[in-house]
Design an enzyme around this catalytic site. Structure first.
Site, PDB file in Angstrom:
ATOM      1  N   ASN A   1       0.949  -1.116   0.092  1.00  0.00           N
ATOM      2  CA  ASN A   1       0.081  -0.097  -0.109  1.00  0.00           C
ATOM      3  C   ASN A   1       0.860   1.218  -0.116  1.00  0.00           C
ATOM      4  OD1 ASN A   1      -2.463  -1.442   0.437  1.00  0.00           O
ATOM      5  ND2 ASN A   1      -1.878  -1.894   2.401  1.00  0.00           N
TER       6      ASN A   1
ATOM      7  N   HIS B   1       7.163  -1.517   2.190  1.00  0.00           N
ATOM      8  CA  HIS B   1       7.094  -2.831   2.443  1.00  0.00           C
ATOM      9  C   HIS B   1       5.924  -3.665   1.710  1.00  0.00           C
ATOM     10  CE1 HIS B   1       4.115  -1.365   5.022  1.00  0.00           C
ATOM     11  NE2 HIS B   1       3.315  -2.099   5.181  1.00  0.00           N
TER      12      HIS B   1
ATOM     13  N   GLN C   1      -1.652   2.320   3.795  1.00  0.00           N
ATOM     14  CA  GLN C   1      -0.387   2.479   4.670  1.00  0.00           C
ATOM     15  C   GLN C   1      -0.482   2.857   5.743  1.00  0.00           C
ATOM     16  OE1 GLN C   1       2.834   4.449   2.328  1.00  0.00           O
ATOM     17  NE2 GLN C   1       4.285   3.534   3.395  1.00  0.00           N
TER      18      GLN C   1
END
Length: 135
Positions: free
Chosen positions: A88, A101, A95
């Protein structure tokens, strides 16, 4: 690295994690709040906010590690049937940790683990979007 970023602290080993793989620029560890067994997070070791601001060398290292971890999970006793790969970007996209990540979320059944839900679609015609992108 930032002093308040939880993923930076994990990368510096200030916070323990269940690390399962690493390379020179990235690490992979099990998610502490997993959606399914083997749910893994891949992060760059240095602080990068999101995918679109990540340099190519670091991005390649993250993807190479994601590939390695996917095969590790496939060959393990977990034996997932498939995977969702998710990243995201920005609060609006979900996010939560502002450190780039990628989630690797093993699938063990169609209606188990991560499920994609599409809300109302308010989208323009593909031809119009294409014209807006390619100017």
């Amino acid at each position: 690295m930032t002093s308040t970023c939880i993923f930076c602290k994990i990368a510096k080993k200030e916070i323990t994690s269940k690390m399962i793989a690493e390379n020179k620029l990235a690490i992979a560890f099990l998610d502490v709040d997993p959606i399914s067994d083997g749910h893994t997070i891949i992060i760059p070791k240095r602080h990068v906010r999101d995918l679109s601001s990540c340099d190519t060398k670091t991005l390649n290292a993250v993807i190479e590690l994601a590939h390695k971890v996917s095969n590790l999970l496939k060959d393990s006793y977990l034996q997932p049937w498939g995977f969702n790969y998710l990243s995201n970007e920005g609060n609006i996209a979900g996010q939560i940790v502002m450190h780039f990540h990628i989630h690797i979320i093993p699938k063990y059944g169609k209606n188990e683990g991560f499920k994609l839900s599409i809300g109302h679609k308010y989208v323009d015609k593909v031809e119009n979007v294409y014209k807006k992108l390619i100017k």
